[in-house]
Motif scaffolding. Structure first.
Motif, PDB file in Angstrom:
ATOM      1  N   GLY A   1      20.760   2.900   2.766  1.00 32.47           N
ATOM      2  CA  GLY A   1      19.947   4.442   3.285  1.00 32.47           C
ATOM      3  C   GLY A   1      21.425   4.663   4.393  1.00 32.47           C
ATOM      4  O   GLY A   1      22.018   4.218   5.277  1.00 32.47           O
ATOM      5  N   LYS A   2      21.656   5.589   4.403  1.00 31.15           N
ATOM      6  CA  LYS A   2      22.273   6.666   5.181  1.00 31.15           C
ATOM      7  C   LYS A   2      22.387   6.822   6.429  1.00 31.15           C
ATOM      8  O   LYS A   2      20.827   6.523   7.029  1.00 31.15           O
ATOM      9  CB  LYS A   2      23.344   7.801   4.605  1.00 31.15           C
ATOM     10  N   TRP A   3      23.063   7.120   7.159  1.00 32.53           N
ATOM     11  CA  TRP A   3      23.580   7.807   8.953  1.00 32.53           C
ATOM     12  C   TRP A   3      23.329   6.496   9.731  1.00 32.53           C
ATOM     13  O   TRP A   3      23.129   5.354   9.366  1.00 32.53           O
ATOM     14  CB  TRP A   3      22.090   8.735   9.213  1.00 32.53           C
TER      15      TRP A   3
ATOM     16  N   LEU B   1      11.384   6.782  -5.038  1.00 31.92           N
ATOM     17  CA  LEU B   1      12.028   6.544  -3.543  1.00 31.92           C
ATOM     18  C   LEU B   1      12.593   4.651  -2.989  1.00 31.92           C
ATOM     19  O   LEU B   1      13.458   4.618  -2.731  1.00 31.92           O
ATOM     20  CB  LEU B   1      10.896   7.287  -3.023  1.00 31.92           C
TER      21      LEU B   1
ATOM     22  N   TYR C   1      25.363  -5.609  -4.274  1.00 33.98           N
ATOM     23  CA  TYR C   1      25.130  -5.875  -3.167  1.00 33.98           C
ATOM     24  C   TYR C   1      24.470  -7.272  -3.202  1.00 33.98           C
ATOM     25  O   TYR C   1      23.157  -7.898  -2.370  1.00 33.98           O
ATOM     26  CB  TYR C   1      22.989  -5.369  -4.059  1.00 33.98           C
TER      27      TYR C   1
ATOM     28  N   VAL D   1      15.618   3.815  -4.276  1.00 39.35           N
ATOM     29  CA  VAL D   1      16.614   4.023  -3.498  1.00 39.35           C
ATOM     30  C   VAL D   1      17.418   3.140  -2.719  1.00 39.35           C
ATOM     31  O   VAL D   1      18.394   2.444  -2.483  1.00 39.35           O
ATOM     32  CB  VAL D   1      17.475   5.423  -3.198  1.00 39.35           C
ATOM     33  N   PHE D   2      16.549   2.627  -1.878  1.00 36.86           N
ATOM     34  CA  PHE D   2      17.196   1.883  -0.899  1.00 36.86           C
ATOM     35  C   PHE D   2      16.585  -0.135  -0.652  1.00 36.86           C
ATOM     36  O   PHE D   2      16.665  -0.139   0.695  1.00 36.86           O
ATOM     37  CB  PHE D   2      16.576   2.420   0.518  1.00 36.86           C
TER      38      PHE D   2
ATOM     39  N   LYS E   1      15.692   7.786 -16.260  1.00 39.19           N
ATOM     40  CA  LYS E   1      16.734   8.670 -16.544  1.00 39.19           C
ATOM     41  C   LYS E   1      17.912   7.265 -17.132  1.00 39.19           C
ATOM     42  O   LYS E   1      18.070   6.036 -16.424  1.00 39.19           O
ATOM     43  CB  LYS E   1      17.843   9.301 -16.180  1.00 39.19           C
TER      44      LYS E   1
ATOM     45  N   LYS F   1      27.416  -1.472  -9.226  1.00 38.04           N
ATOM     46  CA  LYS F   1      26.610  -1.642  -8.029  1.00 38.04           C
ATOM     47  C   LYS F   1      26.058  -2.667  -7.739  1.00 38.04           C
ATOM     48  O   LYS F   1      25.773  -3.003  -6.221  1.00 38.04           O
ATOM     49  CB  LYS F   1      25.324   0.461  -8.374  1.00 38.04           C
ATOM     50  N   ILE F   2      25.127  -3.069  -8.877  1.00 33.22           N
ATOM     51  CA  ILE F   2      24.305  -3.814  -8.520  1.00 33.22           C
ATOM     52  C   ILE F   2      24.922  -5.893  -7.914  1.00 33.22           C
ATOM     53  O   ILE F   2      24.676  -6.148  -6.961  1.00 33.22           O
ATOM     54  CB  ILE F   2      23.582  -4.252  -9.805  1.00 33.22           C
TER      55      ILE F   2
ATOM     56  N   TYR G   1      15.260  -1.196 -14.222  1.00 31.10           N
ATOM     57  CA  TYR G   1      15.995   0.291 -13.630  1.00 31.10           C
ATOM     58  C   TYR G   1      15.704   1.730 -13.757  1.00 31.10           C
ATOM     59  O   TYR G   1      15.249   2.688 -13.584  1.00 31.10           O
ATOM     60  CB  TYR G   1      18.010   0.873 -12.587  1.00 31.10           C
TER      61      TYR G   1
ATOM     62  N   PHE H   1      26.468   0.568 -13.339  1.00 30.65           N
ATOM     63  CA  PHE H   1      25.472  -0.451 -13.139  1.00 30.65           C
ATOM     64  C   PHE H   1      25.831  -1.359 -12.365  1.00 30.65           C
ATOM     65  O   PHE H   1      25.396  -1.685 -11.076  1.00 30.65           O
ATOM     66  CB  PHE H   1      24.183  -0.035 -13.676  1.00 30.65           C
TER      67      PHE H   1
ATOM     68  N   GLN I   1       0.784  -1.278   0.011  1.00 30.67           N
ATOM     69  CA  GLN I   1       0.138  -0.023  -0.268  1.00 30.67           C
ATOM     70  C   GLN I   1       1.157   1.138   0.188  1.00 30.67           C
ATOM     71  O   GLN I   1       2.304   1.175   0.364  1.00 30.67           O
ATOM     72  CB  GLN I   1      -0.967   0.032   1.189  1.00 30.67           C
TER      73      GLN I   1
ATOM     74  N   LEU J   1      13.388   4.950 -13.289  1.00 38.02           N
ATOM     75  CA  LEU J   1      13.388   5.943 -12.438  1.00 38.02           C
ATOM     76  C   LEU J   1      13.283   6.760 -13.751  1.00 38.02           C
ATOM     77  O   LEU J   1      13.241   9.116 -13.198  1.00 38.02           O
ATOM     78  CB  LEU J   1      15.311   5.994 -12.717  1.00 38.02           C
TER      79      LEU J   1
END
Lengths: 251, 251
Positions: free
Chosen positions: A249-251, A166, A211, A169-170, A197, A207-208, A191, A204, A77, A195
């Motif tokens: 996801g940062k922080w 969104l 993961y 991204v994570f 773009k 990066k993939i 992707y 790419f 949802q 996105l």
DNA sequence: TAAGTATTGTGTTTAATTGACACAATGATA
DNA sequence: TATCATTGTGTCAATTAAACACAATACTTA
């Protein structure tokens, strides 16, 4: 008998509906499953209502089972659409009496609905589109070819796409949209399409692969022009882990 | 007359409710606004119902205006809670007749509700907590001191916090939670509290300043032990821009 | 059948970002 | 005046991301 073709609407909770944005990927294009309404030929998202003892999620699964034939669809949802004027956004007021809907059913459809939006990611080739009682066509439409939709369904679609972007991204995306075996360019195109773009092919891939959610196979795609690309497959354990724990996801 | 103290429930849409997780920040602690129910002394989230011509968002604003005295609260819907058993999760079945609720009102409360969860971020000092007709206390409770809540409200709170944490990664937070002027350590503590982990003071400052959403003032906080920290203020234009466009989301 | 061509596979180099850490400045307290 | 907790302002190394280059492959077509 009408009762056999139409649902018994009095078993549903009043004022509550759901709409599903079903995404599929085919021929390098993101597609959405749409219905064409008998009444006025408008296109609409597949939707439905909630039985007295169902959760929203179960109701959405039931609706999607009816429209696609599939069980265990990836469903999320994403937003509640509750503008009191949402059913009046596109002018055409349905005249249900022209079709096989009884007077009481028209009352049902004329009430105000608060709709919970779900988006679904499905493997294109597994879906067998089925219209519902109000529609004559159910089919995949490319994102770029969708023009106007019934009521506020265009807004619902746009919000679903924004949410999917969104998420990308994570969270990993693709397990539910691609066939079992796929190539790196296919995954990249997916992707890029979501996105909106272009991405650098080499960055790419790096990066993939970092993961650890896909595994390279000892196989290449056959019968394609030019060099045959290697096939990959998602690694279910790592994919599920990444879904839960997120990707950088940062922080 | 009961009609004057209690709402006229038949003006509300059936089966639909909303619950609000109101976050505030005070004395370096994240706090949530809770109500204590008259019936059984259980703590609950502030909630309400939807009038026939209201959107969910307007309804939530109305409810929060009643509980806090504030208008224009920062509000986001985050999830719909629709488990058919959600009202039976905590055993206590309310006996509304003990209080000033009529028989008809009891019918209203015994129906099944699908609840839309909202979270709100407010400036602690501006809130004037007001109980509703079902509760005797409305007050701020520190996140760490909240134990059991009514029905599925603990799940709702946890989901709100999870959402807020995810938001933090790609959206700025703080404008609605801190007073006009604040210090860097205060902002950092807010981030640490939401994320549930400690951050490096110097790296935090570098990162926040890079977003260009706050401006340094020519003022320091007075009357504090040790060195007086500089005051900052959010830059409204850049903050709004960051809210819309996001902060570094990759890809 | 050999050269042409589009596409894949596999890098390197450079810049930007992040994480870990050091030390001087400040201002109340002792 | 010395102490001490805290703030302000760095530096350096490690990691990550962005830009870019070139050889390998296999179908095309001349």
């Amino acid at each position: 008998m009408k009762q056999e073709t139409n649902p018994n609407y009095h078993h549903f909770l009043k004022h509550i509906s759901l709409d599903c944005v079903v995404f599929g990927f085919h021929e390098n294009q993101l597609k959405v499953l749409l219905l064409r309404m008998k009444k006025n030929q408008e296109w609409a998202l597949p939707g439905g209502f909630v039985l007295e003892n169902e959760s929203m999620e179960i109701a959405a699964s039931r609706v999607l089972k009816e429209r696609t034939g599939l069980d265990h669809i990836f469903l999320n949802q994403f937003h509640v659409f509750s503008d009191p004027e949402r059913s009046n956004i596109n002018p055409a007021v349905p005249d249900f009496l022209e079709f096989d809907i009884t007077f009481q059913d028209a009352d049902w459809f004329n009430q105000r609905f608060i709709s919970v939006g779900f988006y679904a990611l499905v493997e294109f080739s597994l879906v067998q589109p089925q219209p519902d009682v109000l529609s004559d066509i159910c089919e995949w439409i490319s994102l770029s070819e969708i023009s106007a939709l019934m009521m506020d369904h265009r807004q619902i679609l746009d919000k679903a796409l924004e949410t999917l972007r969104l998420q990308l991204v994570f969270q990993p995306v693709g397990y539910n949209l691609l066939p079992d075996k796929f190539t790196m360019p296919e995954l990249q195109k997916l992707y890029e399409t979501i996105l909106g773009k272009e991405l650098d092919r080499r960055n790419f891939q790096r990066k993939i692969l970092a993961y650890n959610i896909i595994s390279k196979l000892d196989e290449v795609r056959q019968g394609v022009p030019h060099k045959a690309p290697t096939l990959y497959r998602f690694n279910p354990e790592n994919y599920q882990k990444a879904l839960k724990e997120g990707l950088g996801g940062k922080w």
